[in-house]
Design a protein around this motif. Structure first.
Motif, mmCIF file in Angstrom:
data_model
loop_
_atom_site.group_PDB
_atom_site.id
_atom_site.type_symbol
_atom_site.label_atom_id
_atom_site.label_comp_id
_atom_site.label_asym_id
_atom_site.label_seq_id
_atom_site.Cartn_x
_atom_site.Cartn_y
_atom_site.Cartn_z
ATOM 1 N N LEU A 1 49.944 32.180 37.450
ATOM 2 C CA LEU A 1 50.409 32.005 36.071
ATOM 3 C C LEU A 1 51.850 32.466 35.867
ATOM 4 C CD1 LEU A 1 47.155 33.144 34.246
ATOM 5 C CD2 LEU A 1 47.901 30.811 34.776
ATOM 6 N N GLY A 2 52.531 32.833 36.935
ATOM 7 C CA GLY A 2 53.935 33.189 36.831
ATOM 8 C C GLY A 2 54.223 34.667 36.718
ATOM 9 N N GLY A 3 53.228 35.526 36.978
ATOM 10 C CA GLY A 3 53.421 36.963 36.886
ATOM 11 C C GLY A 3 54.148 37.558 38.069
ATOM 12 N N GLY A 4 54.507 36.729 39.021
ATOM 13 C CA GLY A 4 55.233 37.177 40.192
ATOM 14 C C GLY A 4 55.460 36.009 41.118
ATOM 15 N N MET A 5 56.241 36.255 42.141
ATOM 16 C CA MET A 5 56.427 35.227 43.160
ATOM 17 C C MET A 5 55.152 35.142 43.986
ATOM 18 S SD MET A 5 60.350 36.056 44.282
ATOM 19 C CE MET A 5 60.458 34.649 45.394
ATOM 20 N N THR A 6 55.031 34.098 44.775
ATOM 21 C CA THR A 6 53.814 33.905 45.546
ATOM 22 C C THR A 6 54.106 33.742 47.028
ATOM 23 O OG1 THR A 6 53.875 31.497 45.270
ATOM 24 C CG2 THR A 6 52.673 32.769 43.607
ATOM 25 N N ASN A 7 53.139 34.050 47.814
ATOM 26 C CA ASN A 7 52.952 33.884 49.261
ATOM 27 C C ASN A 7 53.286 35.167 49.998
ATOM 28 O OD1 ASN A 7 55.376 33.673 51.030
ATOM 29 N ND2 ASN A 7 55.931 31.876 49.796
ATOM 30 N N PRO A 8 52.662 35.361 51.153
ATOM 31 C CA PRO A 8 52.769 36.639 51.859
ATOM 32 C C PRO A 8 54.115 36.925 52.495
ATOM 33 C CG PRO A 8 51.410 35.097 53.094
ATOM 34 C CD PRO A 8 51.704 34.450 51.785
ATOM 35 N N THR A 9 55.053 35.970 52.471
ATOM 36 C CA THR A 9 56.370 36.249 53.037
ATOM 37 C C THR A 9 57.273 36.972 52.047
ATOM 38 O OG1 THR A 9 57.342 34.132 52.333
ATOM 39 C CG2 THR A 9 56.201 34.183 54.477
ATOM 40 N N VAL A 10 56.857 37.026 50.774
ATOM 41 C CA VAL A 10 57.645 37.677 49.721
ATOM 42 C C VAL A 10 57.236 39.154 49.663
ATOM 43 C CG1 VAL A 10 58.130 37.714 47.237
ATOM 44 C CG2 VAL A 10 57.805 35.517 48.410
ATOM 45 N N PRO A 11 58.181 40.080 49.642
ATOM 46 C CA PRO A 11 57.816 41.499 49.542
ATOM 47 C C PRO A 11 56.927 41.766 48.317
ATOM 48 C CG PRO A 11 60.145 41.279 50.068
ATOM 49 C CD PRO A 11 59.635 39.887 49.757
ATOM 50 N N SER A 12 55.985 42.683 48.466
ATOM 51 C CA SER A 12 54.955 42.902 47.446
ATOM 52 C C SER A 12 55.515 43.319 46.090
ATOM 53 C CB SER A 12 53.929 43.925 47.928
ATOM 54 O OG SER A 12 54.542 45.164 48.172
ATOM 55 N N LYS A 13 56.670 43.965 46.044
ATOM 56 C CA LYS A 13 57.197 44.375 44.747
ATOM 57 C C LYS A 13 57.615 43.182 43.888
ATOM 58 C CE LYS A 13 62.074 45.443 45.692
ATOM 59 N NZ LYS A 13 63.056 46.525 45.636
ATOM 60 N N TYR A 14 57.708 41.997 44.485
ATOM 61 C CA TYR A 14 58.074 40.789 43.745
ATOM 62 C C TYR A 14 56.871 39.877 43.464
ATOM 63 C CZ TYR A 14 62.666 42.267 45.279
ATOM 64 O OH TYR A 14 63.794 43.001 45.515
ATOM 65 N N THR A 15 55.703 40.299 43.889
ATOM 66 C CA THR A 15 54.499 39.482 43.689
ATOM 67 C C THR A 15 53.551 40.184 42.717
ATOM 68 O OG1 THR A 15 53.259 40.474 45.516
ATOM 69 C CG2 THR A 15 54.667 38.589 46.056
ATOM 70 N N ASN A 16 52.488 39.514 42.392
ATOM 71 C CA ASN A 16 51.456 40.087 41.530
ATOM 72 C C ASN A 16 50.095 39.693 42.108
ATOM 73 O OD1 ASN A 16 50.284 41.438 39.405
ATOM 74 N ND2 ASN A 16 50.409 39.698 38.017
ATOM 75 N N VAL A 17 49.851 40.109 43.344
ATOM 76 C CA VAL A 17 48.600 39.778 44.023
ATOM 77 C C VAL A 17 47.457 40.546 43.375
ATOM 78 C CG1 VAL A 17 47.346 39.904 46.214
ATOM 79 C CG2 VAL A 17 49.758 39.241 46.189
ATOM 80 N N LYS A 18 46.383 39.845 43.077
ATOM 81 C CA LYS A 18 45.179 40.439 42.494
ATOM 82 C C LYS A 18 44.122 40.537 43.587
ATOM 83 C CE LYS A 18 46.722 40.141 38.216
ATOM 84 N NZ LYS A 18 47.264 41.253 37.538
ATOM 85 N N LYS A 19 43.852 41.762 44.043
ATOM 86 C CA LYS A 19 42.807 41.969 45.038
ATOM 87 C C LYS A 19 41.520 42.338 44.313
ATOM 88 C CE LYS A 19 45.908 43.355 48.694
ATOM 89 N NZ LYS A 19 46.331 44.428 49.581
ATOM 90 N N SER A 20 40.398 41.881 44.841
ATOM 91 C CA SER A 20 39.117 42.194 44.230
ATOM 92 C C SER A 20 38.064 42.330 45.321
ATOM 93 C CB SER A 20 38.743 41.112 43.210
ATOM 94 O OG SER A 20 38.553 39.888 43.876
ATOM 95 N N LYS A 21 36.833 42.154 44.944
ATOM 96 C CA LYS A 21 35.705 42.344 45.854
ATOM 97 C C LYS A 21 34.809 41.122 45.791
ATOM 98 C CE LYS A 21 31.876 45.627 46.425
ATOM 99 N NZ LYS A 21 31.352 46.897 45.873
ATOM 100 N N VAL A 22 34.330 40.702 46.945
ATOM 101 C CA VAL A 22 33.269 39.700 47.025
ATOM 102 C C VAL A 22 32.073 40.395 47.645
ATOM 103 C CG1 VAL A 22 32.505 37.543 48.114
ATOM 104 C CG2 VAL A 22 34.833 37.722 47.177
ATOM 105 N N HIS A 23 30.923 40.261 46.995
ATOM 106 C CA HIS A 23 29.692 40.932 47.444
ATOM 107 C C HIS A 23 28.604 39.876 47.630
ATOM 108 C CE1 HIS A 23 26.991 44.652 47.253
ATOM 109 N NE2 HIS A 23 26.219 43.645 47.604
ATOM 110 N N ILE A 24 28.097 39.781 48.851
ATOM 111 C CA ILE A 24 27.007 38.856 49.165
ATOM 112 C C ILE A 24 25.763 39.695 49.449
ATOM 113 C CG2 ILE A 24 26.172 37.146 50.825
ATOM 114 C CD1 ILE A 24 29.088 36.224 51.140
ATOM 115 N N GLY A 25 24.709 39.495 48.659
ATOM 116 C CA GLY A 25 23.490 40.289 48.780
ATOM 117 C C GLY A 25 22.638 39.935 49.989
ATOM 118 N N LYS A 26 21.563 40.696 50.175
ATOM 119 C CA LYS A 26 20.610 40.460 51.268
ATOM 120 C C LYS A 26 19.975 39.078 51.146
ATOM 121 C CE LYS A 26 17.671 43.604 52.698
ATOM 122 N NZ LYS A 26 16.658 44.685 52.723
ATOM 123 N N HIS A 27 19.702 38.477 52.299
ATOM 124 C CA HIS A 27 18.970 37.210 52.394
ATOM 125 C C HIS A 27 19.687 36.038 51.722
ATOM 126 C CE1 HIS A 27 15.577 39.220 54.216
ATOM 127 N NE2 HIS A 27 15.578 40.103 53.229
#
Length: 171
Positions: free
Chosen positions: A79-105
């Protein structure tokens, strides 16, 4: 029995990975363990799956990813909150890290994509080619590109098999 990770699987941040006994990671899997990755016992991750994004990934006992699945635990800000892609230093990006949880079975069909922040309830089954954008209920079967619940899954029978297997192996 120890877990089996095939030689041609690629794991980044292996020091942040825990994997349970009897689990298997096939050749040509790409796994970025990100902030933390926990894979339970009797888990199978088939060829050509990837876990990317740098966040957390939890996959509980007796679950599986069919060939070609994509698990995304973080994403650039589109949405434009920062530059994108992993070649750009993190202080210029706005990467949102989260969690994915897959349950049993849980079984995840071929070429399914699971987006950041999703929790998949115990025993859920997901058909091939689904894009999972939100949490999924336990013991429910999901299918179609829009990931609709189609029916319940037989919990009692599967849990009975689990108990029998663990008893046979004296675990």
């Amino acid at each position: 029995m120890k877990a089996k990770i095939y030689d041609q699987a690629k794991i980044v941040n292996i020091d942040r990975l825990t994997i349970g006994d009897y689990s298997q990671v096939d050749d040509f899997v790409f796994l970025n363990a990100g902030e933390r990755t926990e894979i339970g016992r009797f888990v199978h991750i088939a060829s050509f799956c990837s876990v990317v994004g740098g966040g957390e990934f939890i996959m509980e006992d007796f679950s599986g990813l069919s060939a070609g699945c994509r698990i995304v635990t973080g994403s650039d800000d589109f949405l434009g909150g920062g530059m994108t892609n992993p070649t750009v230093p993190s202080k210029y990006t706005n990467v949102k890290k989260s969690k994915v949880h897959i349950g049993k079975h849980v079984i995840v069909g071929t070429n399914t994509i699971i987006l950041p922040g999703v929790k998949i309830g115990e025993g859920a089954a997901i058909g091939a080619g689904v894009v999972v954008r939100k949490d999924l209920l336990p013991w429910t079967i999901y299918a179609g590109a829009d990931c609709k619940a189609v029916k319940d899954r037989p919990k009692d029978k599967i849990l009975r098999f689990e108990n029998d297997l663990l008893k046979d192996l004296k675990i």
